[in-house]
Design an enzyme around this catalytic site. Structure first.
Site, PDB file in Angstrom:
ATOM      1  N   LYS A   3       0.825  -1.205   0.000  1.00  0.00           N
ATOM      2  CA  LYS A   3       0.000   0.000   0.000  1.00  0.00           C
ATOM      3  C   LYS A   3       0.859   1.254   0.000  1.00  0.00           C
ATOM      4  CE  LYS A   3      -4.288  -1.777   2.009  1.00  0.00           C
ATOM      5  NZ  LYS A   3      -5.238  -1.733   3.129  1.00  0.00           N
ATOM      6  N   LYS A  45     -11.047  -3.575  -3.430  1.00  0.00           N
ATOM      7  CA  LYS A  45     -11.625  -2.235  -3.530  1.00  0.00           C
ATOM      8  C   LYS A  45     -10.673  -1.271  -4.204  1.00  0.00           C
ATOM      9  CE  LYS A  45     -13.117  -2.925   0.813  1.00  0.00           C
ATOM     10  NZ  LYS A  45     -13.082  -2.630   2.229  1.00  0.00           N
ATOM     11  N   LYS A  93      -5.657 -10.074  -6.662  1.00  0.00           N
ATOM     12  CA  LYS A  93      -6.895 -10.308  -5.923  1.00  0.00           C
ATOM     13  C   LYS A  93      -7.919  -9.231  -6.250  1.00  0.00           C
ATOM     14  CE  LYS A  93      -6.503  -7.835  -1.584  1.00  0.00           C
ATOM     15  NZ  LYS A  93      -7.093  -7.780  -0.257  1.00  0.00           N
TER      16      LYS A  93
HETATM   17  P1  ADP Z   1     -10.052  -4.955   0.370  1.00  0.00           P
HETATM   18  O1  ADP Z   1      -8.851  -5.851   0.274  1.00  0.00           O
HETATM   19  O2  ADP Z   1     -10.906  -5.002  -0.848  1.00  0.00           O
HETATM   20  O3  ADP Z   1      -9.696  -3.554   0.818  1.00  0.00           O
HETATM   21  P2  ADP Z   1     -10.701  -5.528   3.107  1.00  0.00           P
HETATM   22  O4  ADP Z   1      -9.263  -5.353   3.391  1.00  0.00           O
HETATM   23  O5  ADP Z   1     -11.670  -4.589   3.739  1.00  0.00           O
HETATM   24  O6  ADP Z   1     -10.948  -5.562   1.520  1.00  0.00           O
HETATM   25  O7  ADP Z   1     -11.068  -7.007   3.467  1.00  0.00           O
HETATM   26  C1  ADP Z   1     -12.248  -7.415   4.126  1.00  0.00           C
HETATM   27  C2  ADP Z   1     -12.273  -8.928   4.188  1.00  0.00           C
HETATM   28  O8  ADP Z   1     -12.446  -9.455   2.883  1.00  0.00           O
HETATM   29  C3  ADP Z   1     -10.988  -9.550   4.726  1.00  0.00           C
HETATM   30  O9  ADP Z   1     -11.316 -10.631   5.556  1.00  0.00           O
HETATM   31  C4  ADP Z   1     -10.279 -10.033   3.499  1.00  0.00           C
HETATM   32  O10 ADP Z   1      -9.478 -11.160   3.775  1.00  0.00           O
HETATM   33  C5  ADP Z   1     -11.423 -10.404   2.580  1.00  0.00           C
HETATM   34  N1  ADP Z   1     -11.056 -10.243   1.172  1.00  0.00           N
HETATM   35  C6  ADP Z   1     -10.752  -9.079   0.558  1.00  0.00           C
HETATM   36  N2  ADP Z   1     -10.483  -9.285  -0.757  1.00  0.00           N
HETATM   37  C7  ADP Z   1     -10.642 -10.615  -0.973  1.00  0.00           C
HETATM   38  C8  ADP Z   1     -10.536 -11.455  -2.145  1.00  0.00           C
HETATM   39  N3  ADP Z   1     -10.236 -10.965  -3.327  1.00  0.00           N
HETATM   40  N4  ADP Z   1     -10.775 -12.774  -2.013  1.00  0.00           N
HETATM   41  C9  ADP Z   1     -11.098 -13.291  -0.802  1.00  0.00           C
HETATM   42  N5  ADP Z   1     -11.223 -12.566   0.324  1.00  0.00           N
HETATM   43  C10 ADP Z   1     -11.001 -11.243   0.255  1.00  0.00           C
HETATM   44 NA    NA Z   2      -7.441  -6.398   2.492  1.00  0.00          NA
END
Ligand code: ADP
Ligand code: NA
Length: 330
Positions: free
Chosen positions: A114, A200, A197
């Site tokens: 990040k 967001k 992956k």
């Molecule tokens: P992002 O990575 O989109 O910012 P968050 O960090 O808020 O999302 O993650 C929220 C939850 O969703 C966490 O438990 C994370 O492990 C899960 N998560 C986020 N992206 C993925 C993905 N592409 N596949 C599976 N789980 C995910």
């Molecule tokens: Na994340």
């Protein structure tokens, strides 16, 4: 005997959750209500680590809570609350900051990724200590397990290390939590860049299925997904990450096995699979979108429900913080 406790959190950093959040984490939050003592948090303190706009954040906190209720969290069966309403999170995080090594924190790959994207000088110290706040979130509730996607494994390890370190230095205080990673759907990948992956922070909105998308838009995103060379529908995440991701999503949303799907699409083309999956996804997201809107239509009621959740959470968190404070001499 008491049910094992789980804690998990999600950031209100986008208007909508995406399918990776849902399949990798939140879907399991819903089912765990049956078997565990469940504590779920909209982690807004985490959401200010990378810059934000206040009015947008306030709206996204409500949106996050509304979506969690819409997918099936039941405030009578779980504790659902907003992190900033429970001050013990920030208080315990400070204590844990003071037992974390600088080098140890520097090894967190999510920070490296990040901050590389933002530029090192523009990254906040809050972003750097983010995993330590995450450790506080979990340890405050004496959680036995933490259901998260694969991307959170390293942070969980840090949480375990900090719990063990605190316990051995000051006396047994924290439960050491185990990761609870859902193998099959632990990593949903980006539709436009299937080796990354779904996130967001992805560069292209076409790469992520958002729960609040209009159904036609979801179907279109699936139809436009990047697939692999060749035309055979087989599951091979290394050689065919695009089609494998679509199969994973398809299986997860329908309950069919990957093998069954591969058989069913034998002799058919990518287009057939995408068309069908587009419909599956559209039908899946539409009721979620509608229920979310119903919760948002009554913000006073939503806020009240979250205030009750914060009270419940605080009753547990305050006890743990007091114990930790006693241990360290406060
Ligand atoms: P992002 O990575 O989109 O910012 P968050 O960090 O808020 O999302 O993650 C929220 C939850 O969703 C966490 O438990 C994370 O492990 C899960 N998560 C986020 N992206 C993925 C993905 N592409 N596949 C599976 N789980 C995910
Ligand atoms: Na994340």
């Amino acid at each position: 005997p008491a049910r094992p406790r789980v804690f998990s959190g999600i950031q209100p950093t986008a208007d909508s959750f995406h399918l990776g959040n849902y399949l990798g984490a939140v879907r399991n939050w819903v089912t765990m209500q049956e078997t565990h003592d469940t504590v779920y948090c909209v982690v807004d303190l985490h959401a200010i680590t990378a810059g934000h706009e206040p009015a947008t954040l306030r709206q996204r906190i409500r949106l996050a809570a509304a979506q969690l209720l819409a997918v099936g969290l039941d405030p009578d069966r779980c504790t659902l609350f907003v992190q900033s309403q429970v001050p013990e999170h920030a208080q315990l995080a400070w204590v844990l900051n003071c037992i974390t090594g600088f080098g140890e924190a520097s090894r967190m790959t999510q920070f490296k990724d990040k901050s590389a994207r933002q530029g090192a000088d523009r990254s906040s110290v809050g972003l750097f200590t983010y995993p330590i706040l995450q450790a506080a979130d979990i340890l405050l509730y004496q959680a036995d397990a933490v259901p998260v996607g694969e991307d959170q494994r390293q942070h969980l390890e840090l949480t375990r290390d900090l719990a063990q370190r605190f316990n051995s230095r000051f006396g047994p205080t924290f439960t050491v939590p185990a990761p609870h990673i859902i193998r099959d759907t632990a990593k949903i990948t980006d539709l436009q860049d299937p080796t990354a992956k779904m996130s967001k922070s992805s560069s292209s909105p076409a790469g992520i299925i958002e729960l609040l998308d209009e159904p036609a838009r979801s179907a279109k995103k699936i139809r436009s997904a990047v697939t692999d060379t060749g035309r055979e529908i087989i599951f091979d995440p290394e050689q065919k990450p695009g089609i494998s991701n679509l199969l994973t999503i398809y299986a997860a949303l329908t309950g069919r096995t990957i093998d069954d799907l591969v058989q069913a699409y034998d002799g058919k083309g990518y287009g057939d699979l995408k068309k069908d999956l587009g419909q599956v996804v559209a039908e899946f997201v539409e009721p979620i979108r509608q229920r979310t809107q119903q919760y948002l239509d009554d913000p006073a009621q939503l806020d009240k429900l979250l205030a009750v959740g914060a009270e419940k959470a605080r009753a547990v968190a305050a006890v743990t913080l007091r114990e930790a404070y006693d241990r360290i001499g406060f």
